[in-house]
Design an enzyme around this catalytic site. Structure first.
Site, PDB file in Angstrom:
ATOM      1  N   PRO A 374       0.825  -1.216   0.000  1.00  0.00           N
ATOM      2  CG  PRO A 374      -0.062  -1.092   2.146  1.00  0.00           C
ATOM      3  CD  PRO A 374       0.670  -2.005   1.238  1.00  0.00           C
ATOM      4  N   PRO A 375       0.244   2.415  -0.288  1.00  0.00           N
ATOM      5  CG  PRO A 375      -1.154   3.936  -1.344  1.00  0.00           C
ATOM      6  CD  PRO A 375      -1.168   2.623  -0.653  1.00  0.00           C
ATOM      7  N   GLY A 376       2.716   4.684   1.059  1.00  0.00           N
ATOM      8  CA  GLY A 376       3.264   5.250   2.289  1.00  0.00           C
ATOM      9  C   GLY A 376       4.016   4.304   3.182  1.00  0.00           C
ATOM     10  CB  VAL A 377       4.569   0.704   3.347  1.00  0.00           C
ATOM     11  CG1 VAL A 377       3.139   0.574   3.801  1.00  0.00           C
ATOM     12  CG2 VAL A 377       4.719   0.257   1.890  1.00  0.00           C
ATOM     13  N   GLY A 378       7.050   3.107   2.446  1.00  0.00           N
ATOM     14  CA  GLY A 378       8.491   3.315   2.303  1.00  0.00           C
ATOM     15  C   GLY A 378       9.128   2.568   1.155  1.00  0.00           C
ATOM     16  CE  LYS A 379       4.897   0.796  -2.924  1.00  0.00           C
ATOM     17  NZ  LYS A 379       4.012   1.440  -1.942  1.00  0.00           N
ATOM     18  CB  SER A 696     -10.127 -15.014   7.298  1.00  0.00           C
ATOM     19  OG  SER A 696     -10.558 -13.679   7.235  1.00  0.00           O
ATOM     20  CE  LYS A 739      -7.139 -11.760   9.056  1.00  0.00           C
ATOM     21  NZ  LYS A 739      -7.591 -13.028   8.512  1.00  0.00           N
TER      22      LYS A 739
END
Length: 810
Positions: A374-379, A696, A739
């Site tokens: 996802p966006p903003g995780v530091g890729k 799940s 989770k």
């Protein structure tokens, strides 16, 4: 012509003269004024007939201009309404059977009607007498102005002389003067006709002055333009001669510009250390360049191509960092967590070090990675950190919205302004042939009629092919095998399967709360403190304040919004410091609420309920993990199952499978066999505005149904997750780390997981694991034993009871 015809014609003309009718001769591009003598060419059949029919005793005709001179046979509507009564002075025969005539205008006439058409037009006319105007000072001034303007026109007009000015000065009547002046000008027929039709003498003189003034301006402007053009031509010729002289001088001195440039390019080709094939192409192009004149546009195209070849880093390689521990230290400094990615980079460095020790000339292919998350995780920032840790150059191109295949491979040199693609351009910018090359937003590539860029990337990202990458502009192979390619994507689905297969995909699942706290402490807060003009002595955050920002003001997988909220708080701190000159500010949970207002998000807290049919489940979201509640209720009916809460198809199927399992195992669960015949069941998952799907929640739905139908509530503090089958097995699920972290945050004490997910507990921080009790279920009845222990107790009682009855009977 016979005498009889002459006699008849003469009598006819005399009669027509009395009734003011005259033959009409149309003129193509001429307007005749009264008292003006002009030669006219007569070639049309009707006009020749008219001239031949003229009597020696009466040679008067009406001359009228055509509105459109291109019409060969004009009709009455093609002729102007005003013309000039003229007398034919002399007629000449021409060699081509046409005639030429000298005619003199007599007076203005207005054509009233055309009374004859064949063999030529005859018109009834009204003669217009020129009335002598009374003495008028204004008219005298206009006449003087007319003479003055005409004299000025003579000075600039090439076709007028002083003789014409003398002719005009001898005319005293204003009307004749205006006619004479305009007749001498080379202006359009429409303007001359306007003067002919103007019967008011004063207005006629005014119009004549206007036309003459405009003609003066036109001639002067034309002369200015011509002068500028001549000056420019003279200047260009002068520059050309000077350049040619300079070239001749330089050639004599051995300093010819072309030869100096060619020598410099030859040296650059030698210094570039190209592969043999590329060097051969470059020297061939250089030889061609030497035969092209420097002024030719082709010279620039050829020279630019050679410069591109020499500027590329064919043999320039940066040294990789040898110390793996130092590289790890740099990666840890820049990013918290992301252990799998860091481990992969360090593995590559270790392999490279071992290979170089055994074979210094050996080649290690650069890995081709894809960071998906996802966006903003530091890729993207991790790519820069990897380059720093490895000691390599870093280049990045954004592929978002790229639709043209030429963006990757370049344009062929046949096109004007052609350039190499962005891969080659970036390598030139990097200056080495082994940079860390980031292909950002690879999932957002487009395609249209110009080609498919993702197909062009297949060669770039294939380790078996990219050692001979061919750019359309260069048309020679370039080795990309030393480059470490890192692609980033938010979603894997849009990436074409062939491209996805060429990359090693590393999942970025998002940060849990503990990781966000550490990132905020180590990176975000120090950065924002500095950017907002503060120092660490001015402000401090306690842990509860950071948690409050994460839980109540952001909902994301990354940390971009968290950084924005930290900046928002620090701006308010900066304002307080300036306005109140306060001392050191300690930011607590209460202060955060004061600065940012009411919380935007409310985390789910596990409900303490004793009602049967309510179960706490665990869910994975793009913003991390969360808990969800499954509520079941029963009513009288016919065995219908209703599902609400914006559930997806997979989740609905899980509920159906759970109910089927319950119906097929009523004896084990202690539920009446015929419950479905007179009971409807409604299953609802709250937060109905949020779409939910996935397998799940199967365990949670099964437990909710059993709890509802047995009347036993689930024990407090238990949450569960897992997929179910009709055979009663519990299958593994994903997102365990997120989770479990969400359950811990919500106050859950006991968690039920599928047995196959036991290995995933390694990813969970120890301080979270020590607060929780984990149970692992292989079958659905294992879940019931933990969540609804009352059923097992009831089964024991039933067994004892049945065994007691047997003893009594015996």
């Amino acid at each position: 012509m016979s005498n009889e015809f002459d006699k008849d014609y003469t009598s006819e003309v005399e009669e027509s003269y009395k009734t003011e009718t005259y033959p009409v001769m149309p003129l193509r591009n001429t307007v005749l004024f009264p008292q003006q003598v002009i030669p006219i060419y007569i070639g049309r059949e009707k006009s020749l007939k008219l001239i031949n029919d003229l009597s020696p005793n009466n040679k008067h005709i009406v001359v009228v201009a055509q509105e459109d001179g291109s019409i060969e046979d004009p009709q009455p509507e093609d002729l102007y309404a005003f013309g000039t009564l003229a007398i034919v002075l002399k007629v000449f025969d021409m060699p081509d059977n046409s005639k030429s005539a000298i005619v003199q205008g007599v007076e203005r006439v207005k054509i009233l009607d055309y009374v004859g058409k064949d063999p030529y037009y005859i018109a009834a006319i009204e003669k217009i007498e020129e009335k002598e105007p009374k003495e008028d000072i204004e008219l005298d001034a206009l006449v003087n102005n007319l003479r003055k303007n005409f004299r000025e026109l003579i000075q600039v007009a090439p076709n007028l002389t002083e003789e014409h000015s003398g002719m005009l000065s001898n005319i005293q009547k204003p009307a004749r003067m205006a006619d004479r002046a305009i007749s001498l000008l080379t202006v359009s027929n429409a303007e001359k006709q306007d003067i002919l039709e103007e019967l008011d003498v004063k207005k006629r003189v005014e119009k004549a002055i206007t036309i003459i003034s405009r003609e003066i301006q036109r001639i002067k402007l034309g002369e200015e333009i011509q002068s500028e053009v001549q000056d420019e031509i003279a200047k260009s010729q002068r520059e050309y001669y000077l350049r040619e002289q300079m070239k001749a001088i330089k050639k004599e001195l051995g300093e010819d510009e072309g030869s100096v440039e060619l020598k410099e390019l030859e040296e650059r080709i030698a210094a570039a250390k190209m592969p043999e094939e590329a060097e051969k192409v470059a020297l061939k192009e250089l030889d061609r360049l030497s035969r092209i004149p420097t002024q030719s546009p082709e010279y620039t195209v050829s020279r630019t191509y050679i410069e591109w070849l020499t500027d590329l880093p064919w043999a320039v390689t940066s040294e990789d960092r040898v110390d793996v521990k130092e590289a790890k230290k740099i990666l840890d400094e820049d990013h918290y967590g992301l252990e799998k990615v860091k481990e992969r980079i360090l593995e590559y460095l270790a392999v490279r070090n071992l290979k170089q020790k055994r074979d210094p000339e050996g080649r290690v292919k650069g890995p081709i990675l894809c960071f998906a998350g996802p966006p903003g995780v530091g890729k993207t920032s991790l790519g820069k950190s990897i380059a720093r840790a490895m000691g390599r150059e870093f280049v990045r191109i954004s592929l978002g919205g790229v639709r043209d295949e030429a963006e990757i491979r370049g344009h062929r040199r046949t096109y004007i302004g052609a350039l190499p693609g962005r891969i080659i351009q970036s390598l030139k910018k990097a200056g080495t042939n082994n940079p860390v090359f980031m292909l950002d937003e690879i999932d957002k590539l487009g395609m249209d009629f110009r080609g498919d860029p993702s197909s062009a990337l297949l060669e770039v990202l294939d380790p078996e092919q990219n050692n001979a990458f061919s750019d359309h502009y260069l048309e020679v192979n370039f080795d990309l095998s030393k480059v470490m390619f890192i692609a980033t994507a938010n979603y894997q689905d849009p990436i074409p399967p062939a491209l996805r297969d060429r990359m090693e995909i590393l999942e970025f699942s998002g940060y849990i709360e503990d990781e966000k706290i550490q990132i905020a402490k180590r990176h975000l807060i120090p950065k924002q403190v500095e950017e907002n003009g503060l120092t660490p002595e001015d402000v401090t955050f306690d842990n509860n304040a950071i948690k409050e920002l994460i839980r109540s003001y952001t909902r994301e997988a990354g940390v971009r919004n968290l950084e924005r909220e930290i900046a928002n708080v620090l701006r308010k701190v900066a304002r307080d410091k300036v306005e109140k000159d306060g001392k050191r500010i300690r930011l607590t949970k209460k202060r955060i609420n004061d600065y940012l207002g009411a919380p935007r998000f409310y985390p789910e807290i596990a409900e303490r309920t004793t009602k049967p049919g309510v179960v706490t489940g665990l869910a994975w979201t793009a913003a991390g993990g969360d808990i969800l509640f499954v509520e079941a209720s029963k009513m009288k009916g016919k065995g219908n199952l209703t599902l609400t809460g914006q559930l997806g198809d997979v989740m609905k199927e899980s509920a159906t499978a759970a109910l089927t399992y319950v119906r097929s195992h009523t004896d084990i669960l202690g539920i009446p066999d015929d419950f479905h015949e007179k009971t409807d069941i409604h299953v609802h998952v709250p937060a109905g505005a949020i779409p939910k799907d996935g397998p799940s929640a199967g365990v949670s739905m099964f437990t909710a149904l059993v709890s509802l139908l047995t009347g036993y509530p689930v024990i407090e503090g238990v949450a569960m997750t897992g997929e179910i089958t009709l055979r009663g097995n519990v299958l593994p699920i994903g997102g365990v780390k997120e989770k479990v972290t969400a359950a811990h945050r919500s106050g859950i004490k006991t968690i039920i997981l599928p047995d196959h997910n036991r290995k995933d507990l390694e990813e969970i921080p120890d301080h979270i694991k020590k607060d929780l009790t984990f149970y692992f279920a292989k079958e659905m009845m294992d879940v019931i034993d933990v969540a609804l222990p009352q059923i097992k107790k009831e089964q024991r009682k039933q067994k004892k009871k049945s065994s007691g009855e047997k003893d009594k009977k015996s």
